[in-house]
Scaffold this active site. Structure first.
Site, PDB file in Angstrom:
ATOM      1  N   ASP A  98      44.765  40.636  45.228  1.00  0.00           N
ATOM      2  CA  ASP A  98      45.435  41.747  45.367  1.00  0.00           C
ATOM      3  C   ASP A  98      45.229  42.556  46.618  1.00  0.00           C
ATOM      4  O   ASP A  98      45.017  43.774  46.617  1.00  0.00           O
ATOM      5  CB  ASP A  98      45.016  42.910  44.122  1.00  0.00           C
ATOM      6  CG  ASP A  98      43.546  42.791  44.074  1.00  0.00           C
ATOM      7  OD1 ASP A  98      42.687  42.329  44.738  1.00  0.00           O
ATOM      8  OD2 ASP A  98      43.012  43.776  43.085  1.00  0.00           O
ATOM      9  N   GLU A 105      27.379  48.200  49.661  1.00  0.00           N
ATOM     10  CA  GLU A 105      27.029  48.026  48.130  1.00  0.00           C
ATOM     11  C   GLU A 105      27.409  46.804  47.505  1.00  0.00           C
ATOM     12  O   GLU A 105      28.151  46.330  46.791  1.00  0.00           O
ATOM     13  CB  GLU A 105      27.798  49.338  47.242  1.00  0.00           C
ATOM     14  CG  GLU A 105      27.422  50.747  47.873  1.00  0.00           C
ATOM     15  CD  GLU A 105      28.095  51.688  47.186  1.00  0.00           C
ATOM     16  OE1 GLU A 105      27.814  53.028  47.261  1.00  0.00           O
ATOM     17  OE2 GLU A 105      28.903  51.358  46.312  1.00  0.00           O
TER      18      GLU A 105
END
Length: 299
Positions: A199, A245
């Protein structure tokens, strides 16, 4: 009587001379016509010989040009092969799952990946077995690819109304691809592993940046995490970046080993575009009636 004979002789002689003159005239006319046609044929022959000579010169010139072109093509191919061997192979791992936009998403990715040199696409379906739709798409793409299937356990699947961040997605599929790489590649192979979600939208510039990677490369991602861009903190003076992260990065690399790409993380070459789920209300009404709009058509 003698007078009659004399007149007859004179008439005979006159007619004979007339016939001789006519014969000479006919012969002369025939010779004239012959030499006239001969002259035309000689002129035509000269023209044909001139054309043949010019054609031979053209053939020689074309032959020389073709030899030069072939040599140039060979030089380009040899250079391309040399560059291709020098560049690392990019192994793009793409988890995917069945949904209305799946084929559209994978098609978009494949069109970009075709422009990447030394590329190997590893597509892993979130399913018990591989589907014909993905199998056909990969075969028709012409890309070097590996097609796998690895189903996500039910307890790790998102519920219908769950937010995307609630549970990790694509973990089983990525792990299956990594297992395939460990099994099929040697530690001496020159390659780069890259998680390419289906995506996302990628610029070919990103793959050019990847060729610079020696250990772990990092770069900004646009339209993700509720932000216009999510990126590592990069210090231009030291060319080092801060932590992302990502639990994977924390476990395998130190901050000093991260390699900021895309002009020290100041340019965006990948966007988390996430194709909007299509509204299929009318399709659902058809399904309730036992019908479908896409009967016999792969969408």
């Amino acid at each position: 009587m003698q007078g009659v004979i004399l007149v007859g002789y004179v008439a005979y002689t006159y007619c004979k001379n007339i016939l001789v003159l006519l014969t000479i005239s006919l012969i002369a006319a025939q010779y004239f016509t012959y030499y006239q046609e001969l002259y035309k044929w000689q002129e035509l022959r000269k023209e044909l010989e001139s054309l043949i000579t010019a054609g031979r010169d053209t053939d020689d010139m074309l032959h020389n040009q073709m030899m030069l072109i072939r040599q140039r093509i060979n030089d380009i191919n040899e250079k391309g092969q040399r560059i291709s061997h020098e560049k690392p192979t990019i192994y793009a791992i793409t988890p995917t799952f069945t949904r209305p936009v799946q084929k559209a998403e994978l098609t978009r990715l494949s069109q970009t990946f075709k422009h990447v040199v030394n590329f190997h696409w590893i597509v892993v379906e979130d399913a018990p077995e591989k589907t014909r739709l993905v199998m056909r798409l990969l075969d028709e793409s012409g890309l070097i690819h590996t097609h796998l299937a690895a189903a996500t356990p039910p307890n790790y699947k998102l519920g219908k109304n769950d937010p995307n961040w609630k549970k990790p997605r694509g973990v089983e599929q990525r792990n299956a691809a990594l297992r395939w790489l460990r099994k099929n590649l040697k530690s001496s192979d020159n390659g780069i592993v890259f998680f390419a979600d289906d995506d996302n939208t990628y610029s070919v510039k990103l793959f050019q940046e990847m060729e610079k990677i020696r250990r772990v490369g990092v770069w900004p991602v646009g339209l993700v995490g509720g932000l216009m861009v999510e990126k590592p903190i990069c210090n231009n003076a030291t060319n080092k970046s801060g932590y992302q992260e990502s639990e994977i990065l924390r476990q395998i690399v130190t901050r000093e080993e991260l390699e900021p790409l895309a002009d020290c993380c100041t340019k965006v070459y990948v966007w988390h575009t996430r194709t909007e789920p299509p509204r299929l209300d009318v399709e659902q009404l058809l399904i309730k009636k036992g019908k479908r709009s896409n009967v016999g058509i792969e969408v």
